[in-house]
Design an enzyme around this catalytic site. Structure first.
Site, PDB file in Angstrom:
ATOM      1  N   SER A 156       0.832  -1.201   0.000  1.00 57.02           N
ATOM      2  CA  SER A 156       0.000   0.000   0.000  1.00 57.02           C
ATOM      3  C   SER A 156       0.871   1.258   0.000  1.00 57.02           C
ATOM      4  CB  SER A 156      -0.962  -0.047   1.187  1.00 57.02           C
ATOM      5  OG  SER A 156      -1.972   0.916   1.062  1.00 57.02           O
ATOM      6  N   ASP A 322      -9.281  -5.326  -4.934  1.00 49.24           N
ATOM      7  CA  ASP A 322      -8.824  -4.153  -4.183  1.00 49.24           C
ATOM      8  C   ASP A 322      -9.666  -2.938  -4.572  1.00 49.24           C
ATOM      9  OD1 ASP A 322      -7.382  -2.119  -2.935  1.00 49.24           O
ATOM     10  OD2 ASP A 322      -5.439  -2.925  -3.512  1.00 49.24           O
ATOM     11  N   HIS A 355      -8.348  -4.848  -0.284  1.00 52.32           N
ATOM     12  CA  HIS A 355      -7.019  -4.261  -0.147  1.00 52.32           C
ATOM     13  C   HIS A 355      -6.205  -4.974   0.926  1.00 52.32           C
ATOM     14  CE1 HIS A 355      -4.072  -1.068  -0.601  1.00 52.32           C
ATOM     15  NE2 HIS A 355      -4.148  -0.749   0.674  1.00 52.32           N
TER      16      HIS A 355
END
Length: 377
Positions: A156, A322, A355
């Site tokens: 991320s 995601d 995610h």
């Protein structure tokens, strides 16, 4: 627990940091931890960069009775994909780390005391960029006498830092492994990050960022973290979190309450984390992500310019479901890099967590990571 990897938080300090946006930040400190041993040639080091709400605690435990290990413990450790019998792994807290009040976090940010005044900076703290996080990391890496990393990797926001390393310092690493991240995101994510931040600004206790002598904006911060958490999860996950069910004993006709099981699940998820967090730090992190340009630390002014500077082979790991870094962004970045001659591979993660698959399901990519790290390019 007998074979558990036990780690200690360490502290790195810089007397000053020249910021990407201009100006200088003095008395900078971040925490870091290491796993494994640096070899005599100093060529077995891997840097791990953390995600938005994460810390440098990527693996192992600080104490034997810690309930959970670091977030990527599934792949970092002796005999694991990132084998600490072979590699020396460094992980550092970022500037303006969200968890400013966690005793195992060291970070300079708005909650820190300005050495010029002795009072917390608040919004007088200068705006920082992800490139500034990386500048601190580079100084940390160089303090070990390391000139070239075996790899830079992270999930991320850690993936954005990975791209920044590759674009600003293209000769400083052999390869990169960005996970659940893409530098070419559009206004969708920019808008979502503003939504994450908005409850803090609407909380009267925020006081325009000047709350350090008063009660903090806890309600706004908790609401912000609930939005962030739900956004990072896929809708399939909610089936295991109560779905559309009403919470036990709740009255669904009471419009002033939050009576659904999903509300309680999110509240419980945030309640233990929020006291460790600082509201202003969350705002600074959101802005650093919104203004991200890979290679900004090297003078790049656009995503295209930054990507054009990358030459390190890349293993891009992503989750098809995601909802933060959309899969089409990852695929487009991979295509761009491949088109300019970069060796690019992709790996997909499955699971109901959207995610967060990049955290909780990273072991699925373990063999791909191990093979990619071991390969000669």
């Amino acid at each position: 627990m007998a074979d558990e990897l036990l780690v200690a938080k360490q502290r790195f300090e810089l007397p000053e940091l020249r910021l990407t946006g201009g100006g200088t930040l003095r008395d900078v400190a971040v925490g870091f931890e290491t796993y494994g041993a640096l070899n005599a040639a100093r060529d077995n080091a891997i840097l791990v960069c953390h995600y938005f709400s994460g810390t440098s605690h990527a693996a192992g435990r600080y104490r034997p009775d810690d309930p959970l290990p670091g977030y990527w413990d599934a792949i970092i450790g002796p005999g694991k994909a990132v084998d600490t019998d072979r590699y020396f792994v460094i992980a550092s807290d970022t500037l303006t780390n969200l968890n400013a009040y966690d005793p195992d976090v060291v970070t300079t940010g708005p909650a820190s005391r300005d050495p010029a005044t002795g009072r917390p900076y608040g919004l007088a703290f200068p705006a920082v960029a992800i490139a500034d996080f990386v500048r601190v990391q580079k100084a940390l890496v160089e303090s070990f006498g390391i000139n070239r990393l075996r790899a830079v990797m992270g999930p991320s926001m850690g993936g954005l830092q990975t791209f920044e390393w590759a674009a600003s310092y293209p000769d400083a690493m052999e390869r990169i492994i960005p996970a659940i991240a893409a530098p070419n995101f559009n206004g969708w994510l920019t808008g979502w990050l503003s939504m994450w931040a908005q409850p803090i600004k609407l909380d009267p206790a925020w006081r325009g960022g000047a709350y350090y002598d008063h009660a903090p904006p806890s309600a706004g911060l908790e609401a912000a973290m609930r939005i962030m958490t739900l956004h990072a999860l896929h809708s399939d996950w909610t089936d295991s979190a109560g779905g559309r069910a009403v919470a036990d004993g709740a009255d669904p006709t009471d419009v002033a309450s939050a009576p659904f099981a999903i509300d309680k699940t999110l509240e419980d998820a945030v309640r233990l984390r929020a006291p460790m967090a600082d509201a202003n730090h969350m705002l600074y992190l959101a802005r650093a992500n919104q203004t991200y340009v890979p290679g900004a630390g090297g003078g790049a002014t656009s995503v295209a310019e930054g990507l054009a500077r990358i030459k390190a082979p890349a293993l891009m790991i992503y989750a098809p479901d995601d909802l933060v870094f959309l899969p089409e962004w990852v695929e487009a970045t991979a295509k761009t890099l491949s088109g300019q001659g970069v060796a690019v591979e992709t790996a997909k993660l499955s699971g109901p967590y959207g995610h967060y698959n990049g955290i909780v399901r990273i072991a699925e990519a373990g063999k791909r990571i191990a093979d990619f790290l071991a390969r000669d390019f």
